[in-house]
Design an enzyme around this catalytic site. Structure first.
Site, PDB file in Angstrom:
ATOM      1  N   GLU A   1     -40.467  12.167 -26.001  1.00 34.88           N
ATOM      2  CA  GLU A   1     -41.623  13.064 -25.424  1.00 34.88           C
ATOM      3  C   GLU A   1     -40.372  14.107 -25.707  1.00 34.88           C
ATOM      4  OE1 GLU A   1     -38.662  11.189 -23.501  1.00 34.88           O
ATOM      5  OE2 GLU A   1     -38.081  12.435 -22.236  1.00 34.88           O
TER       6      GLU A   1
ATOM      7  N   CYS B   1     -35.383   5.826 -21.522  1.00 33.31           N
ATOM      8  CA  CYS B   1     -34.254   5.519 -20.453  1.00 33.31           C
ATOM      9  C   CYS B   1     -33.703   4.734 -19.238  1.00 33.31           C
ATOM     10  CB  CYS B   1     -33.934   7.473 -20.793  1.00 33.31           C
ATOM     11  SG  CYS B   1     -31.742   7.997 -21.068  1.00 33.31           S
TER      12      CYS B   1
ATOM     13  N   HIS C   1     -35.059  10.258 -25.677  1.00 27.65           N
ATOM     14  CA  HIS C   1     -36.382  10.658 -25.115  1.00 27.65           C
ATOM     15  C   HIS C   1     -37.544  11.064 -26.240  1.00 27.65           C
ATOM     16  CE1 HIS C   1     -34.689  11.033 -20.728  1.00 27.65           C
ATOM     17  NE2 HIS C   1     -33.843  11.174 -21.239  1.00 27.65           N
TER      18      HIS C   1
END
Ligand code: GLN
Length: 547
Positions: A521, A380, A519
């Site tokens: 993750e 990001c 994102h």
């Protein structure tokens, strides 16, 4: 209709209620049941989106675009069930719904009160989607006795009372402090917190006790007697070296059995724990180690990048290495050369973030990684920094920057290679934003598709040309600069389906230099590491062989 498990906490905060709930969810799943986990937070923010990560830790984003508590991340990582916006609610949201209804006239001239209007709103929320799952686990944030938690506890009391017998249980998580001087685990704080619960009409079925030592029979009997809980429902939650051992550890001490007994279920299938045995084996028996620098701003509180830390661990598990992540404050690189700080790492990750502070340091970290051929993962803001670095140092736009920083400081200092996105496509509608919009919930949020370039590094890593990932940002790399940057070697290898929004950049020829606008993750799980994290750690392992 689901069975409901309410999870409350007592004595002190931060005992790991979220993890305990997530691990219990995983154990019920292992026995073949479907589960959904839900968090009820007593704070007055409408959602955690506007809270600083220093205050509250990371903001977890769901596919359907809600900004939620980081515990929803634990729930997803342990159960693989994608969280939804209806899995997280705060007092702020509840009150805002109630007040909206009041203004609309929905209450027909009544006096609006905590009981029944606020409690009804909470109960309605608990019910959402309850017919789709076998067990609904609802965790109440905070600690029993907090003033702001009272409407939630009262709502649960009513809820349990209104459901048929045997459909709801309450699990209370407390602490048994250990007094080294007398060598004893003390039960009094737990007794007091159960007393507090009972004074508001709630009685725990299960006591989960955080403790440094196993609970001796004498203390167990005492807890059972004074807290009115069966002795075999007093469960020790011992400290663990890895959170990923939690499902196995809780199974060993009989948590899932106690929960099923509390519901009167005697015929549950035996749990299938192979998945968690494999996870624990990979966590506890790595065959090497890599060092990854996370260069960011919110470095004091580890929870600020919770999902990133976990996704790196998952990547390590897949590669059978331990990932030693170290947080480095990017502001250091504004006055100091990054090289002496970063040379000892096998890979560099620049995570998401907001605001200008620390960004020049992140740009320097990206430059170091690019020039020294060290694996770089920009997430990001970390992708935006990589693009700005390339614009400045490869394409010669010396004042390349982000509009975010000009907006913050006022004035115009940068060429906006990263600009404020005001219109984009979401499904089949166009979303529009003004620079002056409210700060809450107005970003490009949630799951969006991206199309990957055939033959690119990321297409190989994902093994697919179309992906969906979660977003949370207001600014975007400007495609105006795409051609110029591609001529200098930075490849835009992932784009939004309409081709307007850059989703991924990579640097062919570099061992691993990838920036993503989303994102990844948030979707990584211990039993299914995200491909980008898995491959990033693989690249770090390669790098560790070189240095
Ligand atoms: N601040 C940047 C933006 O809003 C990046 C956000 C992030 O890293 N999550 O676009």
């Amino acid at each position: 209709m689901a069975r409901f498990i309410f999870i409350t906490g007592g004595v002190v905060s931060s005992l790991g209620k979220g993890l305990a709930s997530a691990a219990l969810g995983a154990l019920l799943q292992a026995r073949g049941y479907s589960v959904r986990l839900r968090k009820l937070d007593p704070y007055l923010n409408v959602d955690p989106g506007t809270m600083s990560p220093f205050e509250h830790g990371e903001v977890f984003v769901t596919d359907d675009g809600a900004e939620t508590d980081l515990d929803l991340g634990h729930y997803e990582r342990f159960t693989g069930v994608a969280a939804r916006s209806t899995d997280s609610i705060s007092s702020g949201r509840i009150y805002s719904n109630v007040l909206e209804k009041e203004r609309r006239g929905d209450y027909l001239g009544k006096t609006i009160q905590v009981i029944p209007h606020v409690t009804n709103e909470i109960k309605d929320f608990i019910h959402i989607g309850a017919d789709e799952t076998d067990f609904m686990l609802c965790e109440i944030g905070g600690t029993v006795g907090d003033i702001e938690g009272l409407p939630f506890f009262e709502a649960i009391r009513q809820f349990i009372q209104e459901r048929p017998r045997g459909e709801c249980i309450l699990m209370h998580l407390t602490l048994l402090p250990y007094l080294a001087a007398s060598g004893e685990l003390k039960t009094k704080p737990t007794q007091h917190s159960v007393k507090e619960l009972r004074s508001i009409g709630l009685a725990p079925d299960i006591l989960l006790c955080r403790s440094e030592h196993p609970i001796p029979d004498k203390e167990r009997a005492k807890l059972a007697l004074f807290c009115n809980v069966r002795a075999d429902s007093v469960i020790a939650a011992l400290d663990l070296k890895s959170i990923y051992e939690a499902p196995l550890a809780y199974h060993r001490v009989g948590l899932d059995r106690a929960v099923l007994d509390a519901f009167g279920i005697s015929s549950a299938p035996q749990p299938q724990l192979a998945r968690w045995e494999d996870v624990a084996d990979r966590v506890y028996n790595p065959e090497g180690e890599v060092r990854v620098a996370i260069v960011g701003k919110y470095t004091q509180l580890e929870d600020a990048y919770k999902s990133i830390a976990e996704a790196l661990t998952h990547g390590g598990m897949l590669n059978r290495v331990k990932v030693r992540a170290e947080w480095i404050d990017s502001e250091i690189f504004e006055t100091e050369d990054p090289a002496p700080h970063l040379e000892r790492f096998h890979a560099i990750l620049v995570p998401g973030g907001f605001g200008e502070r620390g960004t020049e340091g992140k740009i320097r970290a990206a430059q170091f990684a690019r020039e020294r051929n060290v694996p770089y993962f920009g997430i990001c803001l970390g992708m935006q920094m990589a693009v700005i670095e390339a614009a400045r140092n490869l394409a010669g736009i010396a004042d390349a920057g982000s509009e975010e920083f000009d907006h913050e400081a006022g004035g115009k200092r940068f060429t906006p290679v990263v600009y404020h996105l005001k219109e984009w496509v979401e499904g089949n509608r166009t979303v529009q934003r003004a620079a002056t919009d409210d700060k809450g919930g107005t970003m490009r949020l949630g799951a969006y598709d991206a199309v990957l370039t055939e033959g690119s590094q990321v297409a190989g890593i994902y093994g697919s040309l179309s992906i969906s990932e979660r977003h949370r940002h207001r600014y975007e790399v400007d495609t105006k600069y795409r051609k110029m940057l591609e001529e200098k070697g930075l490849c835009f290898s992932g784009m939004s389906p309409d081709g307007k929004l850059p989703e991924i950049v990579e640097l062919p020829g570099h061992p691993w230099y990838i920036g993503v606008q989303f994102h990844p993750e948030l979707k990584s799980k211990p039993f299914q590491p995200h491909p980008l994290f898995a491959d990033f750690v693989r690249a770090a392992v390669e790098q560790s062989r070189l240095v």
